[in-house]
Motif scaffolding. Sequence first.
Motif, PDB file in Angstrom:
ATOM      1  N   GLY A 137      40.905  43.359  32.100  1.00 14.88           N
ATOM      2  CA  GLY A 137      42.256  42.837  31.969  1.00 14.88           C
ATOM      3  C   GLY A 137      43.295  43.913  31.731  1.00 14.88           C
ATOM      4  O   GLY A 137      44.467  43.749  32.101  1.00 14.88           O
ATOM      5  N   THR A 138      42.893  45.022  31.124  1.00  9.73           N
ATOM      6  CA  THR A 138      43.816  46.127  30.914  1.00  9.73           C
ATOM      7  C   THR A 138      44.356  46.661  32.236  1.00  9.73           C
ATOM      8  O   THR A 138      45.489  47.129  32.320  1.00  9.73           O
ATOM      9  N   PHE A 139      43.538  46.568  33.294  1.00  4.44           N
ATOM     10  CA  PHE A 139      43.917  47.125  34.593  1.00  4.44           C
ATOM     11  C   PHE A 139      44.452  46.072  35.566  1.00  4.44           C
ATOM     12  O   PHE A 139      45.283  46.388  36.406  1.00  4.44           O
ATOM     13  N   VAL A 140      43.965  44.824  35.468  1.00  2.88           N
ATOM     14  CA  VAL A 140      44.405  43.796  36.427  1.00  2.88           C
ATOM     15  C   VAL A 140      45.453  42.866  35.835  1.00  2.88           C
ATOM     16  O   VAL A 140      46.073  42.089  36.570  1.00  2.88           O
ATOM     17  N   GLY A 141      45.668  42.939  34.514  1.00  2.00           N
ATOM     18  CA  GLY A 141      46.640  42.053  33.880  1.00  2.00           C
ATOM     19  C   GLY A 141      46.228  40.599  33.994  1.00  2.00           C
ATOM     20  O   GLY A 141      45.077  40.241  33.754  1.00  2.00           O
ATOM     21  N   GLN A 142      47.174  39.751  34.387  1.00  2.00           N
ATOM     22  CA  GLN A 142      46.917  38.318  34.526  1.00  2.00           C
ATOM     23  C   GLN A 142      46.432  37.957  35.923  1.00  2.00           C
ATOM     24  O   GLN A 142      46.192  36.793  36.208  1.00  2.00           O
ATOM     25  N   ARG A 143      46.310  38.959  36.810  1.00  2.00           N
ATOM     26  CA  ARG A 143      45.863  38.672  38.173  1.00  2.00           C
ATOM     27  C   ARG A 143      44.391  38.266  38.167  1.00  2.00           C
ATOM     28  O   ARG A 143      43.603  38.680  37.327  1.00  2.00           O
ATOM     29  N   GLY A 144      44.006  37.510  39.170  1.00  2.00           N
ATOM     30  CA  GLY A 144      42.616  37.121  39.328  1.00  2.00           C
ATOM     31  C   GLY A 144      42.284  35.836  38.598  1.00  2.00           C
ATOM     32  O   GLY A 144      43.011  35.372  37.709  1.00  2.00           O
ATOM     33  N   ILE A 145      41.176  35.227  39.008  1.00  2.00           N
ATOM     34  CA  ILE A 145      40.679  33.988  38.408  1.00  2.00           C
ATOM     35  C   ILE A 145      39.255  34.246  37.930  1.00  2.00           C
ATOM     36  O   ILE A 145      38.374  34.586  38.729  1.00  2.00           O
ATOM     37  N   TRP A 146      39.010  34.083  36.648  1.00  2.00           N
ATOM     38  CA  TRP A 146      37.700  34.358  36.068  1.00  2.00           C
ATOM     39  C   TRP A 146      36.723  33.234  36.388  1.00  2.00           C
ATOM     40  O   TRP A 146      37.048  32.054  36.238  1.00  2.00           O
ATOM     41  N   ALA A 147      35.541  33.608  36.850  1.00  2.00           N
ATOM     42  CA  ALA A 147      34.486  32.636  37.159  1.00  2.00           C
ATOM     43  C   ALA A 147      33.262  32.975  36.324  1.00  2.00           C
ATOM     44  O   ALA A 147      32.806  34.127  36.311  1.00  2.00           O
ATOM     45  N   MET A 148      32.754  31.989  35.606  1.00  2.00           N
ATOM     46  CA  MET A 148      31.596  32.197  34.739  1.00  2.00           C
ATOM     47  C   MET A 148      30.590  31.082  34.933  1.00  2.00           C
ATOM     48  O   MET A 148      30.939  29.951  35.288  1.00  2.00           O
ATOM     49  N   ASP A 149      29.345  31.401  34.628  1.00  2.00           N
ATOM     50  CA  ASP A 149      28.271  30.420  34.743  1.00  2.00           C
ATOM     51  C   ASP A 149      28.144  29.644  33.440  1.00  2.00           C
ATOM     52  O   ASP A 149      28.928  29.824  32.499  1.00  2.00           O
ATOM     53  N   ARG A 150      27.123  28.802  33.364  1.00  2.00           N
ATOM     54  CA  ARG A 150      26.877  28.014  32.161  1.00  2.00           C
ATOM     55  C   ARG A 150      26.761  28.928  30.940  1.00  2.00           C
ATOM     56  O   ARG A 150      26.134  29.968  30.987  1.00  2.00           O
ATOM     57  N   GLY A 151      27.334  28.515  29.854  1.00  2.00           N
ATOM     58  CA  GLY A 151      27.407  29.349  28.665  1.00  2.00           C
ATOM     59  C   GLY A 151      28.816  29.856  28.456  1.00  2.00           C
ATOM     60  O   GLY A 151      29.230  30.162  27.340  1.00  2.00           O
ATOM     61  N   GLY A 152      29.588  29.929  29.555  1.00  2.00           N
ATOM     62  CA  GLY A 152      30.978  30.328  29.440  1.00  2.00           C
ATOM     63  C   GLY A 152      31.843  29.251  28.816  1.00  2.00           C
ATOM     64  O   GLY A 152      32.989  29.502  28.444  1.00  2.00           O
ATOM     65  N   ASP A 153      31.300  28.027  28.710  1.00  2.00           N
ATOM     66  CA  ASP A 153      32.088  26.951  28.109  1.00  2.00           C
ATOM     67  C   ASP A 153      31.903  26.867  26.596  1.00  2.00           C
ATOM     68  O   ASP A 153      32.384  25.921  25.960  1.00  2.00           O
TER      69      ASP A 153
END
Length: 420
Positions: free
Chosen positions: A177-193
Amino acid sequence: MGATNLGSRLKAQLTKFALAVSEGLTRPQRKFVHQMLYGIQATQDVKLSAIARSLQEKVALIKTEDRLSRNLAAEALDLHLLQRLAEMGSRRVSSQTVLCLDLSDVRKEYARKMQFLDRVYDGSSGEVHQGYWLCEVTAAEVGGSEMVPLYQKLYSTRADDFYGENAELWGAVDWVGTFVGQRGIWAMDRGGDRRHVLEPLLERGLRFVIRSTGKRTVIDRRGVLGTVKEVAGRCRLRFAARVIRIEEGKEKIYHLQYGAEPIRLPGRKEKMLLVVVAGFAREPLMLLTSLVARVQDSESLWWITEIYLTRWKIEETFRFLKQSYNLEDLRVLSYQRLQNLVALVAAAAYFASTFLGQEMKLRLLTEKLLIISLRFFGIPPFRFYALAEGIRKALSQARPPTCAPPSDTWPMQLLLAWHG
């Protein structure tokens, strides 16, 4: 183009990349990074003995191996390489780029003396074995074929600097995040919830698509409290789609039905969406997302689903790292050497999967490398396997690097405080 000429051009590009990724290091360290990247690409191996042999130095092989081992122990070399990869890769991240955050492992079943050797869980086999954890972030576009490795860190729960799995996950998010800021959409598998991951994502206003285990308690549109699984059971699946996935070299067709329900977490005001997709397995796919779309909008809902499905090809990249560079054959013993070597493998993967394809001339070089690999493939991620093999064959026709690259021209930026 002859194989020798191709190897020379490839070697020149590898030198250019090594200069970029080692910028800010001392001259001996830059030479070391250059030779390690060459050796990893030329041998498709991470054993120091194989890398030393590929350099063909006019000294005893053990002398070269000892020098590589000594330089591999450099403190914070991994952080420097990860910073440079994130800086370079962030230029390829747009607002719609998928940022896949994943935990995997390196299996060291028969190791005995490796520092902080851990017990890790293999999700594919359901077995617990000896090894180390890997926390990885890879960027990709929905429907695209390019993969951009942004972060790859080896860690052990037994190490002195381990503060928990959530800390490792958020360390990766903060770093990238330090380099991309708010750009991009984070995708995580089970456990990310889990609460310690999901709530900070909402607080920071980050966009995400996370697969749910179904156990998280939420509030539906009618204000009824229940688990994600219970809300998913009441969701009307009003849309249909068909996808084709390559499994074990064969095409498998899935006929899917999907729909969505507005939800929020208890005690929080942020609106979320639960996207439910049935047809992949016995249990439906349940996705929690901050990308709030209208539940009647089939295109938006399917786009959210595709963001998560992009993980499939990104997972193939993780396998590419392990298989193409023989990552599970790590044989160094100290924890710092292990972390540095994993970062070097991430840099090698960036060179093969991203750097070679960023300009038209390099794309033509890439296609020639794919041709000489003598492989056939059906879907984009398999290009990386063929490309790594083509690089190995081309470099075998070129002379190994013998001199250090020039000294750096400007200093390295400050490392993030989270990493000490």
